[in-house]
Design a protein around this motif. Structure first.
Motif, PDB file in Angstrom:
ATOM      1  N   ILE A 130       0.827  -1.206   0.000  1.00 47.14           N
ATOM      2  CA  ILE A 130       0.000   0.000   0.000  1.00 47.14           C
ATOM      3  C   ILE A 130       0.861   1.256   0.000  1.00 47.14           C
ATOM      4  O   ILE A 130       0.395   2.341  -0.302  1.00 47.14           O
ATOM      5  N   VAL A 131       2.132   1.087   0.345  1.00 41.44           N
ATOM      6  CA  VAL A 131       3.053   2.221   0.361  1.00 41.44           C
ATOM      7  C   VAL A 131       4.446   1.724  -0.005  1.00 41.44           C
ATOM      8  O   VAL A 131       4.832   0.612   0.348  1.00 41.44           O
TER       9      VAL A 131
ATOM     10  N   TYR B 103       2.213   6.637  -1.112  1.00 45.27           N
ATOM     11  CA  TYR B 103       1.130   5.662  -1.052  1.00 45.27           C
ATOM     12  C   TYR B 103       0.709   5.280  -2.471  1.00 45.27           C
ATOM     13  O   TYR B 103       0.739   6.116  -3.383  1.00 45.27           O
TER      14      TYR B 103
ATOM     15  N   SER C 202      -2.177   4.722  -3.704  1.00 44.13           N
ATOM     16  CA  SER C 202      -3.329   5.503  -4.173  1.00 44.13           C
ATOM     17  C   SER C 202      -2.913   6.897  -4.629  1.00 44.13           C
ATOM     18  O   SER C 202      -3.435   7.425  -5.610  1.00 44.13           O
TER      19      SER C 202
ATOM     20  N   LEU D 103       4.883   6.465   9.387  1.00 37.70           N
ATOM     21  CA  LEU D 103       3.721   5.872   8.715  1.00 37.70           C
ATOM     22  C   LEU D 103       2.640   5.499   9.714  1.00 37.70           C
ATOM     23  O   LEU D 103       1.447   5.680   9.455  1.00 37.70           O
ATOM     24  N   SER D 104       3.032   4.974  10.860  1.00 36.40           N
ATOM     25  CA  SER D 104       2.060   4.571  11.881  1.00 36.40           C
ATOM     26  C   SER D 104       1.257   5.758  12.381  1.00 36.40           C
ATOM     27  O   SER D 104       0.083   5.615  12.739  1.00 36.40           O
TER      28      SER D 104
ATOM     29  N   GLN E 170       0.399   8.240  10.550  1.00 34.43           N
ATOM     30  CA  GLN E 170      -0.440   8.748   9.463  1.00 34.43           C
ATOM     31  C   GLN E 170      -1.599   7.825   9.129  1.00 34.43           C
ATOM     32  O   GLN E 170      -2.655   8.278   8.705  1.00 34.43           O
ATOM     33  N   ILE E 171      -1.392   6.525   9.307  1.00 30.97           N
ATOM     34  CA  ILE E 171      -2.397   5.543   8.904  1.00 30.97           C
ATOM     35  C   ILE E 171      -3.346   5.249  10.060  1.00 30.97           C
ATOM     36  O   ILE E 171      -2.911   4.914  11.165  1.00 30.97           O
ATOM     37  N   VAL E 172      -4.626   5.367   9.790  1.00 39.57           N
ATOM     38  CA  VAL E 172      -5.639   5.095  10.804  1.00 39.57           C
ATOM     39  C   VAL E 172      -5.967   3.601  10.796  1.00 39.57           C
ATOM     40  O   VAL E 172      -6.137   2.994   9.738  1.00 39.57           O
TER      41      VAL E 172
ATOM     42  N   PHE F 245      -1.934  -1.145  11.223  1.00 34.56           N
ATOM     43  CA  PHE F 245      -0.925  -0.999  10.172  1.00 34.56           C
ATOM     44  C   PHE F 245      -0.012  -2.207  10.181  1.00 34.56           C
ATOM     45  O   PHE F 245       0.596  -2.537  11.198  1.00 34.56           O
TER      46      PHE F 245
ATOM     47  N   GLU G 201       3.075  -4.622   4.602  1.00 35.33           N
ATOM     48  CA  GLU G 201       2.443  -3.942   3.470  1.00 35.33           C
ATOM     49  C   GLU G 201       3.323  -2.831   2.900  1.00 35.33           C
ATOM     50  O   GLU G 201       2.909  -2.115   2.000  1.00 35.33           O
TER      51      GLU G 201
END
Length: 220
Positions: free
Chosen positions: A4-5, A22, A24, A134-135, A137-139, A142, A146
């Protein structure tokens, strides 16, 4: 490699840094990249390639500017012989046969540690810094698996040096199946291919040329 990243680590001779994108975001804009934030700096996203290792020789204390600042404090107290401080050690890999697992590096005071330990602890410090970022930032949950990892290496390095870096990265906690090595000029080329291109008008070209001539004439 499904992720995902994607994170890239630029382990440089003088300066090092990291950036991530990311999946996306990349699909919408390949240049949507988040880079390491350096202390109040708008000039560079990199820090000096130096690491301060605790007296046990197995755990990193700090990296980059933090390592430099702490080492200055240690030297002022004349306690530098109780620590390991390495800087600009990357190009030790640039030799005919590469570096082996048995080779050692000398720190600023002449103390030695295995080269693999110094490289892997440096990458480990950067890896933890990235994962923490990253932790935050990601809800939700995690999963570190990935993350796709890219480690840049000089094109002049031989296969032995590249394999050494791969093993150091794996010892630092980066899964081998999620890791790719990328030649530095190829990484730069891929980035440049995604840069927007602007075609200058005739007036803009003439303006740029006139400024160049004016500055050229004014030079002593």
């Amino acid at each position: 490699m499904s992720s995902i990243v994607v994170v890239a680590i630029d382990f440089g001779t003088t300066y090092s840094g990291w950036a991530f994108s990311y999946k996306s975001d990349y699909e919408r804009d390949p240049l949507h990249i988040t880079a390491k934030a350096v202390r109040n700096s708008c000039i560079s996203h990199k820090v000096p390639t130096c690491i301060l290792i605790n007296a046990d020789g197995t755990t990193p204390h700090s990296f980059g500017y933090d390592a430099e600042d702490k080492y200055v404090e240690i030297c002022e107290k004349r306690e530098q012989h109780q620590w390991f401080f390495f800087k600009r050690f990357k190009m030790m890999l640039f030799k005919e046969k590469g570096m082996t697992r048995r080779d050692t590096l000398e720190d600023e005071t002449g103390k030695k540690l295995p080269a693999m330990t110094v490289f892997s602890l440096s990458i480990e410090y950067l890896r933890k810094e990235i994962v923490d970022t990253l932790s935050n930032q990601i809800v939700g949950i995690f999963n570190a698996s990935e993350i796709g990892w890219v480690l840049t290496v000089p094109a002049i390095w031989n296969d032995a040096a590249k394999q050494f870096m791969r093993e150091a990265a794996q010892q630092a906690g980066i899964p081998g199946k999620n890791l790719r090595l990328c030649l530095e000029p190829e990484a730069a080329s891929i980035y440049c291919r995604n840069l927007p291109v602007k075609k200058n008008t005739k007036q803009e070209v003439e303006s740029i040329f006139s400024v160049f001539i004016r500055n050229k004439v004014s030079c002593p």
